[in-house]
Scaffold this motif. Structure first.
Motif, PDB file in Angstrom:
ATOM      1  N   SER A 167       5.058 -37.146  37.502  1.00  0.00           N
ATOM      2  CA  SER A 167       5.134 -38.610  37.549  1.00  0.00           C
ATOM      3  C   SER A 167       5.795 -39.153  36.294  1.00  0.00           C
ATOM      4  CB  SER A 167       3.728 -39.208  37.700  1.00  0.00           C
ATOM      5  OG  SER A 167       3.172 -38.853  38.934  1.00  0.00           O
ATOM      6  N   ALA A 218       7.611 -42.938  36.048  1.00  0.00           N
ATOM      7  CA  ALA A 218       6.507 -43.784  36.493  1.00  0.00           C
ATOM      8  C   ALA A 218       5.789 -44.366  35.284  1.00  0.00           C
ATOM      9  CB  ALA A 218       5.527 -42.971  37.342  1.00  0.00           C
ATOM     10  N   ASP A 275       2.301 -42.744  42.601  1.00  0.00           N
ATOM     11  CA  ASP A 275       2.913 -43.237  41.372  1.00  0.00           C
ATOM     12  C   ASP A 275       4.061 -44.174  41.710  1.00  0.00           C
ATOM     13  OD1 ASP A 275       4.697 -40.139  40.795  1.00  0.00           O
ATOM     14  OD2 ASP A 275       5.576 -42.036  41.435  1.00  0.00           O
ATOM     15  N   ASN A 276       4.460 -44.995  40.716  1.00  0.00           N
ATOM     16  CA  ASN A 276       5.521 -45.986  40.926  1.00  0.00           C
ATOM     17  C   ASN A 276       6.837 -45.543  40.308  1.00  0.00           C
ATOM     18  OD1 ASN A 276       4.853 -46.239  38.258  1.00  0.00           O
ATOM     19  ND2 ASN A 276       4.819 -48.475  38.222  1.00  0.00           N
ATOM     20  N   GLY A 287       8.717 -44.954  44.341  1.00  0.00           N
ATOM     21  CA  GLY A 287       7.539 -44.170  44.057  1.00  0.00           C
ATOM     22  C   GLY A 287       7.265 -43.124  45.135  1.00  0.00           C
TER      23      GLY A 287
END
Length: 762
Positions: free
Chosen positions: A674, A679, A700-701, A753
């Motif tokens: 991530s 992220a 996660d983004n 994500g």
């Protein structure tokens, strides 16, 4: 022989001081509201009735002191005469029971009444004076009578008058202006803009216990108002203005106040809730007195707070407003206006100056200040005088430039003394603040200084000439002003600086020894890398597992080399003790990490490291994130920690046999991926814990993955980031073989994500 002649006044004077002078509907209403304020009203009600019909009208009603017959003749009908300006406005009014402090008048031109001509063709005025047994006086003015023949004398045109025993509006005292046959149309959008402009008309900072309020009444729009919950979207209701200070903008703010006698200027700079400095200096602007400046720097966070609370973006609200005796002077602060030449300066260097989009604030003028007078045309600011020029120069020199210097040179557009900073940024910011204090206190015009005690404490991280000069200046000012507290703190800082210099010599020697040890560690690590390279020739599963460990060693080796380089540079450039110790600490922690990994590679004490336990797996995952991952010193130092939120209920239980080290590897690999995917936030939800299985959602983004990559990401060596392509392969392998589980992609697309589902089964 000389004889005496007199000016004749044409009826055209009405237009010159009416519609030709006040060319804006909003300004016309502002003038009438200001007249209500000057009449000691505590409330004014504005009605818009029968919108956009032949019978449309505007009614402005106040509960002020009102007028009697004599007032009408000698004040209202006396063109360009102002009892306020002459100082006789209150001679016949006993306001002692109504207000404790005399108001400073908002208007003093004697022409505000002609604003009614701007709004409509007919004026019905009704007024009742605050006195015993009052009568109600009525005036009816048809403005078009003044327009029929320009040769008519102004004074020969009649205004109808009537005296009544009782007000048609049930006024105990006050004045009503009923403007009929409106010249302009008024729709919802225009009325909302008027309401917003009225909210900025009066500076609420000057009001004590809300002594003046404005209320809006538009019967035609009451039903449509019900469609909106936000007050700023409703037309009807009380006008709500705001005080800058109550917005709680945790940002940089500067205030500068010129004393009422004009002798001194006191300036205060705040970074959030921390005082950077407060100085008192001699006023070098002899024409200025009794003036306050307040200016906020709007960083991204402050703009977000402002927009959320005010219902519109700052750029659409305005910038630096100007008030005289509590009433706003137009067009200062209007959106798109640059009356103070702020944007003009910014055009000379985009990253060197602040612009109107970066600022919000106010300039407040108190008292008579007759050389700072509003133009008769109202919407054109102040009359240009030498005093006006000094007002602008003082704003630029003492307020705007000082705020710019802190935001741009000290904060470097983003740092804050109250923010979360790494060690290097914190040291740099503190040094910049000290340099700023040094430069400001270097002036002989400074007569006193105040500061947050924490700022002086920051001097112990600055080994430079600026710190010594700053202390020297503080001692000088303390001696000249007799400020014993300042003198004490300056001497304490001076002693700390001496101790620092002594400690610096010691840390130099320690740093040299640390470099030698670090170089030896690097040599050992390189040997380990060579040994691990030999393992690549093998094709069994042990090789893959060892390679997953090796890529962690490679990362640490790279960091050690980077930190050693920076450590050498810090010694050459004579950086502070804290900076050098920081690099030594980083090298030491990386060394510890490598040592642990090497033991694992060599199978030393492998049994104890990989021993299985029977515990609640869901609880272990939660505690590992909260107590181990978030406290990882390596990730903290290297700024690799993510903002991880774990959704977990203590009632959720999954008792099973597992190896903690394997669970750690799964979580570390997922979180490291991530981080590599850029992220900033991760959300882990532990759910559906039953006797036979446990499900975990991992989101996660980060940058996500493409559709084509979804079937490949769990393959050995495949990566969509800067990683080695081993992490997810290793996670899936552990889950499949040891926990009868699996990992799969639930949802992901590029730049949106990724959501993963991890399962454990008994």
């Amino acid at each position: 022989m000389q004889d005496k002649l007199h000016f004749k006044i044409s009826a055209a004077l009405k237009d010159i001081i009416g519609r030709d002078l006040i060319t804006d509907d909003f300004v016309a209403i502002f003038e009438l509201v200001k007249n209500s304020y000057d009449a000691y009203a505590s409330r004014v009600d504005i009605y818009f009735e029968n919108l956009n019909t032949v019978s449309s009208k505007i009614i402005i009603k106040d509960n002020g002191k009102g007028m009697d017959h004599d007032d009408l003749i000698n004040k209202w009908l006396f063109v360009a005469y102002s009892a306020k300006r002459e100082g006789t406005e209150d001679n016949t009014f006993d306001y002692r029971d109504k207000i404790n402090l005399k108001r400073t008048f908002a208007g003093a031109k004697g022409i505000g009444r002609f604003s009614c001509d701007r709004l409509g063709r007919l004026l019905y005025l009704e007024t009742t004076k605050q006195e015993e047994n009052p009568k109600t006086e009525v005036l009816i003015t048809e403005w078009e009578k003044f327009e029929s023949d320009l040769k008519d004398d102004f004074i020969d045109i009649n205004v109808l008058h009537e005296t009544k025993l009782k007000s048609d509006y049930d006024l105990m005292h006050g004045t009503v202006l009923e403007v009929q046959e409106l010249r302009s149309d008024w729709d919802r959008e225009k009325l909302l803009k008027l309401k917003e402009s009225l909210s900025k008309l009066i500076n609420p900072n000057n009001q004590k216990e809300k002594e003046f309020s404005i209320h809006f009444h538009v019967p035609d729009l009451i039903d449509s108002d019900k469609s909106y919950s936000e007050s700023y979207k409703k037309v009807n209701g009380e006008i709500e203005n705001f005080i800058f200070d109550t917005l709680d903008l945790r940002t940089t703010k500067i205030t500068s106040n010129i004393s009422s006698d004009g002798m001194y200027i006191e300036t205060e700079l705040m970074d959030g809730g921390t005082l950077i400095y407060r100085i008192k200096e001699k006023n070098k602007f002899p024409l200025l007195f009794n003036i306050n400046y307040s200016l906020y720097y709007l960083n991204r966070s402050a703009k977000t707070i402002f927009s959320r609370r005010m219902g519109l973006a700052v750029v659409n609200y305005g910038n630096v407003f100007l008030y005289k005796n509590g009433f706003r002077i137009y067009p200062f602060g209007e959106s798109g206006e640059d009356t103070l030449s702020i944007d003009k300066r910014k055009g000379q260097g985009y990253n060197r100056y602040l612009g109107t989009r970066d600022l919000i604030g106010r300039i407040e003028i108190f008292g008579d200040n007759n050389d700072l007078r509003e133009t008769s045309s109202r919407g054109h600011g102040l009359i240009k005088t030498k005093t006006y020029d000094q007002l602008l120069i003082c704003f630029i020199e003492k307020v705007l430039k000082r705020l710019e210097k802190y935001v741009i040179e000290v904060q470097q557009w983003g740092l804050s003394i109250e923010g979360e900073l790494d060690t290097n940024d914190s040291i740099m910011l503190n040094n910049n603040i000290i340099d700023l204090i040094k430069k400001i206190t270097d002036s002989k015009d400074i007569v006193d200084v105040a500061y947050d005690l924490k700022i002086i404490d920051k001097l112990n991280v600055a080994n430079n000439e600026g710190a010594e000069n700053a202390i020297k200046n503080l001692k000088r000012i303390a001696g000249e002003s007799g400020n014993e507290e300042l003198l004490f703190e300056a001497k304490k800082a001076e002693q700390k600086l001496k101790e620092l210099k002594s400690a610096f010599i010691t840390v130099e020697n320690d740093s040299k020894n640390a470099i030698e040890k670090a170089n030896k560690n690097v040599e050992q690590l390189e040997q380990i890398k060579k040994e691990n390279e030999l393992l690549k020739q093998a094709t069994n599963e042990d090789t893959v597992e060892l390679m997953s460990i090796e890529h962690h060693i490679n990362q640490s080796t790279t960091r050690v080399s980077k930190h050693i380089k920076k450590l050498i540079e810090s010694i050459i450039k004579n950086f502070s003790k804290e900076i050098q110790l920081e690099y030594i600490t980083k090298i030491s922690l990386e060394n510890q990490k490598i040592s642990s990994l090497v033991k694992f590679v060599r199978k030393a004490n492998f049994d104890s490291i990989s021993a299985s336990i029977i515990e609640d797996l869901s609880k272990y995952i939660y505690q590992y994130i909260e107590n181990i991952y978030k406290d990882d010193p390596i990730k903290i130092i290297n700024q690799e920690l993510l903002d991880v939120k774990v959704n977990y209920l203590s009632s959720t239980k999954f008792i099973t046999e597992f190896v903690p080290l394997e669970i750690n590897i799964i979580l570390d690999n997922l979180l490291d991926n991530s981080f590599k995917a850029k992220a900033t936030e991760v959300e882990i939800t532990i759910r559906n814990a039953k006797d036979s299985y446990l499900e975990i959602d991992f989101f996660d983004n980060g940058i996500g993955i493409s559709e084509a990559a979804k079937t490949k990401v769990f393959n050995f060596g495949y990566t969509t980031t800067s990683g080695s392509g081993i992490g997810l392969y290793h996670v899936k392998k552990i889950l499949n073989e040891n926990y009868n589980g699996d990992i799969s992609i639930v949802n992901s697309s590029e730049n949106n994500g990724i959501q993963l589902l991890i399962t454990f089964k008994k």
